[in-house]
Design a protein around this motif. Structure first.
Motif, PDB file in Angstrom:
ATOM      1  N   GLU A 245       0.825  -1.202   0.000  1.00 13.60           N
ATOM      2  CA  GLU A 245       0.000   0.000   0.000  1.00 13.60           C
ATOM      3  C   GLU A 245       0.860   1.253   0.000  1.00 13.60           C
ATOM      4  OE1 GLU A 245      -2.646  -0.393   3.334  1.00 13.60           O
ATOM      5  OE2 GLU A 245      -4.029  -1.664   2.211  1.00 13.60           O
ATOM      6  N   SER A 246       1.802   1.298  -0.945  1.00 14.79           N
ATOM      7  CA  SER A 246       2.702   2.450  -1.034  1.00 14.79           C
ATOM      8  C   SER A 246       3.132   2.668  -2.475  1.00 14.79           C
ATOM      9  CB  SER A 246       3.943   2.241  -0.153  1.00 14.79           C
ATOM     10  OG  SER A 246       4.670   1.112  -0.587  1.00 14.79           O
ATOM     11  N   ILE A 247       3.616   3.877  -2.739  1.00 16.28           N
ATOM     12  CA  ILE A 247       4.157   4.244  -4.049  1.00 16.28           C
ATOM     13  C   ILE A 247       5.641   4.517  -3.866  1.00 16.28           C
ATOM     14  CG2 ILE A 247       4.097   5.898  -5.946  1.00 16.28           C
ATOM     15  CD1 ILE A 247       1.162   6.425  -5.213  1.00 16.28           C
ATOM     16  N   GLN A 248       6.460   3.819  -4.620  1.00 18.12           N
ATOM     17  CA  GLN A 248       7.912   3.949  -4.504  1.00 18.12           C
ATOM     18  C   GLN A 248       8.416   4.968  -5.522  1.00 18.12           C
ATOM     19  OE1 GLN A 248      10.471   0.691  -5.974  1.00 18.12           O
ATOM     20  NE2 GLN A 248      11.440   0.686  -3.951  1.00 18.12           N
ATOM     21  N   LEU A 249       8.856   6.124  -5.019  1.00 21.26           N
ATOM     22  CA  LEU A 249       9.419   7.159  -5.887  1.00 21.26           C
ATOM     23  C   LEU A 249      10.909   6.868  -6.082  1.00 21.26           C
ATOM     24  CD1 LEU A 249       7.778  10.356  -4.341  1.00 21.26           C
ATOM     25  CD2 LEU A 249       6.919   8.894  -6.183  1.00 21.26           C
TER      26      LEU A 249
END
Length: 394
Positions: A245-249
């Protein structure tokens, strides 16, 4: 010992045997190439795990085999008590040709080594094989071919029980591309934004560089403009990690460049674009393009991308598209054909400018349309004013 097809990268499931470099009786050294295979993504050589004698070939050139299949039998130790005649190392020449091209030659009983290749790096194409077949035809065969070509009788379905058709294999790179496209379409919420860009100043700048013997392709400027824009909009240089549940920049800009090759679409990756100059990018893009056209890309060359661009403009005829994103990336920009059009200036003058369309597909789960518009606006500004890139060049 059995030499088997092992997984040589990214969960490979199968491969097609292009050719063998050895034959039964050949003496080989450790790490000597034994055969060439075509995986989903690349061409690779299978080396000998140890020195010894080739006892038996267990597979056929052109055969599509799963991982774990035994390719050949290698006898590691030579019996010095009862010494058998030893054949010298095979001098089989490595022939560059796709599995389908090899299949055409094999079905027509033609040694592919006898055919002169006209493709990149001497690669043998389908047309080369057909040309060879035509040149080898006897006068009688040739006359039959001409007669068949000149038949003008209407097709009668009642008199014919079969329909002539061509069958081409659906495997290798084509199958891999299909799998990736289906995965992307079923996973990513695609949304495409279109924009027009005035590339007149960029073309003039490139012309000035060419006059100074610095012929830099437009794709390099697109790469740099994309990288600069990604610094301001890192959401498009990311991956969605749904389970976490995360977005990896991602800070590094590893940008893939789609290249049309005789063997299908390949996407070699230029790494750390944000750290490189225009000239360095030009050199690396040229090297990767040559490797792609010669089917010499390695797994490292095509993996690890964080963003992709496709410059289809030079192919002609393309004014727009809805490009499919390469999962797990979240965006892709396609640069289309440039056309001269009348444009109304701010002071209401009509001038002729070079206008290019672009298409930006993005994952709507990760970014909103307004953010995509802001990104393309920044990209447009940089391409329309290439001098602004000088502030960002390293």
């Amino acid at each position: 010992m059995e030499v088997k097809l092992s997984d040589i990268g990214e969960g490979m499931a199968e491969a097609t045997i292009n050719c063998f470099f050895v034959k039964p009786g050949d003496v080989v050294k450790a790490d000597q190439p034994l055969l060439e295979v075509q995986t989903d993504k690349m061409t690779a050589e299978i080396p000998a795990p140890a020195a010894g004698i080739i006892k038996e070939i267990k597979a056929l050139a052109g055969e599509n085999i799963p991982v774990g299949t035994t390719l050949l039998i290698l006898e590691k130790e030579i019996n010095t008590t009862v010494q058998v005649p030893i054949t010298t190392i095979s001098n089989t020449t490595r022939v560059m040709a796709t599995p389908y091209t090899r299949k055409i030659a094999r079905e027509n009983g033609i040694p592919i080594e006898d055919i002169f290749g006209t493709g990149p790096a001497g690669r043998i194409t389908d047309e080369d094989v057909y040309r060879y077949i035509q040149n080898q035809s006897t006068p009688i065969e040739a006359s039959i071919q001409v007669e068949e070509q000149n038949m003008t009788e209407p097709f009668n379905i009642q008199e014919t029980s079969t329909i002539q058709q061509d069958i081409i294999p659906f495997r290798g790179k084509r199958k891999h591309i299909a799998k990736k496209m289906v995965q992307s379409l079923h996973t990513i919420a695609h949304c495409t934004h279109f924009e027009e860009i005035d590339v007149s100043n960029l073309l003039e700048f490139r012309h000035e560089l060419k006059n100074r013997n610095r012929n830099i392709t437009a794709t390099v400027f697109f790469l740099k403009a994309i990288s600069i824009s990604l610094k301001e909009f890192p959401i498009f240089n990311a991956s969605l990690l749904e389970e976490q549940e995360s977005i990896q920049l991602k800070k590094e800009h590893h940008i893939g460049v789609a290249i049309d090759t005789p063997d299908g679409l390949m996407v070699p990756v230029i790494r750390n674009v944000e750290q490189k100059s225009i000239e360095t990018l030009h050199i690396e893009l040229k090297q990767l393009t040559e490797k792609a056209l010669q089917n010499q890309l390695t797994l490292k060359d095509i993996s690890g991308g964080t963003f992709t661009i496709s410059n289809v403009g030079p192919l002609g005829g393309s004014i727009g598209a809805t490009p499919i994103i390469q999962h797990p990336e979240v965006a892709l920009v396609s640069f289309h054909k440039t056309k001269k059009r009348p444009v109304v200036t701010e002071d209401d003058q009509i001038v002729i400018r070079s206008i290019m369309n672009i298409s930006m597909s993005f994952d709507h789960r990760v970014a909103d349309g307004a953010t995509a518009v802001a990104f393309t606006n920044r990209l447009t500004t940089l391409i329309e004013n290439p001098n602004l890139m000088l502030l960002e060049l390293v």
